[in-house]
Design a protein around this motif. Structure first.
Motif, short mmCIF file in Angstrom:
data_model
loop_
_atom_site.label_atom_id
_atom_site.label_comp_id
_atom_site.label_asym_id
_atom_site.label_seq_id
_atom_site.Cartn_x
_atom_site.Cartn_y
_atom_site.Cartn_z
N PRO A 95 22.00 64.38 45.26
CA PRO A 95 21.04 65.14 44.49
C PRO A 95 20.05 64.21 43.79
CG PRO A 95 23.16 65.14 43.39
CD PRO A 95 23.35 64.45 44.70
N TYR A 96 18.84 64.73 43.59
CA TYR A 96 17.77 63.98 42.95
C TYR A 96 17.24 64.81 41.79
CZ TYR A 96 13.18 61.90 42.18
OH TYR A 96 12.08 61.32 41.61
N THR A 97 17.01 64.18 40.65
CA THR A 97 16.51 64.88 39.48
C THR A 97 15.14 64.32 39.10
OG1 THR A 97 18.74 65.28 38.67
CG2 THR A 97 16.96 65.48 37.07
N SER A 99 11.89 64.75 36.26
CA SER A 99 11.44 65.26 34.96
C SER A 99 9.95 65.51 35.03
CB SER A 99 11.74 64.24 33.86
OG SER A 99 13.13 64.02 33.77
N THR A 109 13.30 69.72 33.88
CA THR A 109 13.85 68.97 35.01
C THR A 109 13.95 69.87 36.22
OG1 THR A 109 16.09 69.48 34.29
CG2 THR A 109 15.21 67.37 33.60
N HIS A 111 16.19 69.81 39.86
CA HIS A 111 17.30 69.18 40.57
C HIS A 111 17.21 69.58 42.04
CE1 HIS A 111 19.07 68.19 36.69
NE2 HIS A 111 18.82 69.43 36.33
N TYR A 112 17.06 68.60 42.91
CA TYR A 112 16.97 68.82 44.35
C TYR A 112 18.35 68.62 44.97
CZ TYR A 112 11.88 68.41 43.90
OH TYR A 112 10.57 68.59 43.55
N THR A 113 18.82 69.60 45.72
CA THR A 113 20.12 69.53 46.38
C THR A 113 20.02 70.13 47.79
OG1 THR A 113 20.84 71.68 45.54
CG2 THR A 113 21.37 69.75 44.19
N ARG A 126 16.54 73.46 41.64
CA ARG A 126 17.00 74.22 40.49
C ARG A 126 16.27 73.67 39.26
NH1 ARG A 126 20.12 75.74 44.06
NH2 ARG A 126 22.26 76.03 44.46
N THR A 127 15.59 74.56 38.54
CA THR A 127 14.82 74.13 37.38
C THR A 127 15.40 74.70 36.11
OG1 THR A 127 13.27 75.99 37.25
CG2 THR A 127 12.76 74.27 38.86
#
Length: 146
Positions: A95-97, A99, A109, A111-113, A126-127
């Motif tokens: 996963p990558y976050t 900001s 933020t 969040h890429y999954t 997901r924000t």
């Protein structure tokens, strides 16, 4: 002192000798690898509202190359391709976050999954914002081994 050095030299020579070659081990299984690249255009992300009032995004690819063997016995590692301010491509693991400041001026933020099952793979953002920025065209890479 000479006797001690001679004793150490004899011990060293005796320990460095090799014995006979052992029996052949069992044959190893070949590791298999599947690499898929997936690009989601900014207009293709599907948005939805969470119970908390946050806007999230998802996109599902049908991919018949993702077999049940990958799902049951495999390992999948995902990456997102990013471009920095100098147009250099970066590859970050999922996963990558990220900001950012949303449309209301609030620090947020994203969040890429990803997840997958035989025949399909899905990417998610997901924000924690009710007014997130629109996701850009994004390319992902997934490497599966089994």
């Amino acid at each position: 002192m000479k006797k001690l050095l001679l004793l150490m030299l004899v011990a060293f020579v005796a320990m460095s000798c090799e014995g006979p070659t052992g029996p052949q081990g069992p044959p190893g299984g070949a590791q298999k690898v599947y690499v898929g690249e997936y690009t989601i255009h900014d207009s293709d992300w599907e948005s939805y509202l969470t119970e908390d009032g946050f806007v999230n995004y998802t996109y599902v690819f049908d991919d018949k190359n993702i077999l049940e063997d990958y799902y049951i016995d495999g390992v999948a590692v995902g990456y997102i391709y990013l471009v920095d301010g100098q147009k250099n491509e970066l590859k970050e693991p999922l996963p990558y976050t990220e900001s950012y400041i949303d449309g209301a001026g609030k620090a947020c933020t994203a969040h890429y999954t990803f997840d997958f099952m035989p025949g399909s793979i899905a990417f998610h953002i997901r924000t924690d914002s009710s007014r997130p920025k629109t996701p850009p065209t994004t390319t992902f890479q997934v490497v599966m081994t089994w």
